[in-house]
Design an enzyme around this catalytic site. Structure first.
Site, short mmCIF file in Angstrom:
data_model
loop_
_atom_site.label_atom_id
_atom_site.label_comp_id
_atom_site.label_asym_id
_atom_site.label_seq_id
_atom_site.Cartn_x
_atom_site.Cartn_y
_atom_site.Cartn_z
CB CYS A 54 0.33 1.03 7.83
SG CYS A 54 -1.41 0.95 7.37
CB CYS A 73 -0.95 0.00 1.19
SG CYS A 73 -2.18 -1.32 1.10
#
Length: 438
Positions: free
Chosen positions: A420, A97
């Site tokens: 994150c 991500c």
């Protein structure tokens, strides 16, 4: 160079502009498109928006997570289709991500090293077009069949295969090293740091409400470029994941999605599968000024982190935020604009608790003091991934664009982007307002 403590070169790398396609829930507006199509549209849109000459681009870097094998280097294929010269290198990166974050900072490194002056960086993702493959035994048979020389060779093709071997193998959004889904990891994280169901639903409601208000007030207009979707070329002009009509009561009525029946993570307080592309135009400041641009925001610094995915999968911001603040002699109160990736409401709530925890700072960061409470009036004030959407490979570029726009429009000096990612990875990018010249 990027994640250590070395001194940075003096040449500013500025964010000239950024844009993205409208983000769409997977299976809706872009259901017939691929990540290549979305990247091509975003590239063409950025070039048209900025008036940039395609031949001025020295490098294109794009992130993606769920790659289409036909366009595995989607940055190169999209660049060619968007009119970037064939002589301009382009490559694709993947870091879960934070793939677009890596693309952007790779562009920064290239400019600082003197290997480029103008870079387009960002990412693209189509979760409407996931690769579905056969199971391994059947794939092995298909490979072996390439050596068949006669029709009779095929008589033994099915020998040794069971009916289950013929079923498709659909990718699972789970952590390879642990086997847990991200939703399950979020449940563990929320329980560990006391992020209650009420807090998660309240944060999700906040994200949707702020995104709806930002869209209504036109605050996203300069970031989102409408696109025409073939084959009918219908216009897609807005994000379609924002729930302007949601309420805290509606969110609190939803059942757990991952840990049933007692979990707290629901479809309403999680980001949803999203299709979209986002890009930023990066230049050396001197190059930007010579080209007639008035740069307002520079990428000042960035760091990456890696934690144990079993215990700290979603805690990237809690590890990278203190590092980047310390590297630059800043405190949380010095940051005017915060843009954090919202994978789950529980993940955001847990990270905010960790940043304001002295025991977390001592036990996990080796610091004698906590970062402190993050002022929410500066935090994700135009919504986030929970409401706008989260195309895995593109979100980092959306965050950088939004942070840069907010910093310019709100008159602040510092902005912090933190994210994150799967694998226990984290990213933080620090932006600074550029002094105006007479």
């Amino acid at each position: 160079m990027s994640s250590g403590d070395q001194a940075r070169p003096t040449e500013n790398v500025v964010v000239v502009n950024g844009n993205r396609t409208p983000f769409q829930r997977s299976g809706t507006g872009y259901r017939d498109l691929t990540s290549y199509d979305l990247a091509r549209m975003a590239l063409a849109g950025l070039i048209a928006k900025t008036g940039l000459a395609p031949e001025a681009v020295d490098l294109v870097v794009m992130g993606t997570v769920v790659s289409n094998f036909q366009t595995s280097n989607v940055a190169r294929d999209a660049a060619l289709a968007a009119g970037i010269p064939v002589s301009t290198p382009a490559h694709t990166v993947t870091q879960a991500c934070i793939s677009a974050n890596q693309a952007v900072t790779s562009g920064v490194d290239a400019i600082r090293a003197g290997r480029a002056r103008t870079v387009i960086a960002g990412g693209t993702e189509s979760l409407s077009d996931i690769p579905i493959r056969y199971r391994k035994k059947f794939r092995r048979k298909l490979v072996e069949s390439q050596r068949y020389r006669s029709f009779t060779d095929y008589f033994g093709f099915l020998q040794g295969l069971g009916w289950r071997d013929l079923l498709p193998e659909i990718p699972s959004i789970s952590e390879f090293s642990t086997g847990l889904t991200m939703g399950e990891d979020c449940e563990r994280l929320a329980g560990r740091f006391g992020a209650t169901r009420r807090e998660q639903d309240e944060y999700a409601y906040r994200s949707h409400r702020l995104a709806a208000e930002a869209a209504e007030q036109g605050l996203l207009d300069d970031e989102v470029e409408a696109v025409r979707v073939p084959p009918g070329f219908e216009v897609v002009a807005e994000d379609n994941g924002v729930r302007a009509d949601t309420t805290l009561e509606k969110l609190s009525s939803l059942k757990p999605a991952f840990v049933k029946p007692y979990g707290n993570v629901t479809a309403g307080n999680s980001s949803f599968l999203t299709d979209g592309a986002a890009l930023v135009l990066l230049m050396a400041e001197s190059t930007a000024r010579l080209a007639g641009f008035e740069p307002r925001v520079a990428i000042h610094d960035f760091v990456y982190s890696a934690q144990d995915p079993r215990d700290a999968l979603l805690l990237g911001p809690s590890y990278t935020t203190p590092r980047i603040l310390d590297r630059n002699g800043l405190k949380a109160g010095d940051i005017d604009v915060f843009e954090f990736h919202e994978a789950f409401a529980g993940q955001i709530v847990a990270n905010l608790k960790c940043l304001d925890s002295g025991s977390f700072a001592r036990e996990h960061l080796g610091r004698d003091r906590k970062v402190g409470e993050i002022p929410m009036e500066r935090f994700n004030t135009r919504g986030g991934s929970l409401s706008l959407g989260h195309p895995f490979g593109a979100t980092g570029a959306r965050l950088v664009t939004t942070a840069a726009k907010r910093l310019e429009q709100e008159g602040g000096e510092w902005a912090l982007v933190a994210s994150c990612a799967a694998g226990g990875l984290g990213s933080a990018i620090l932006l600074r307002r550029v002094e105006e010249r007479a």
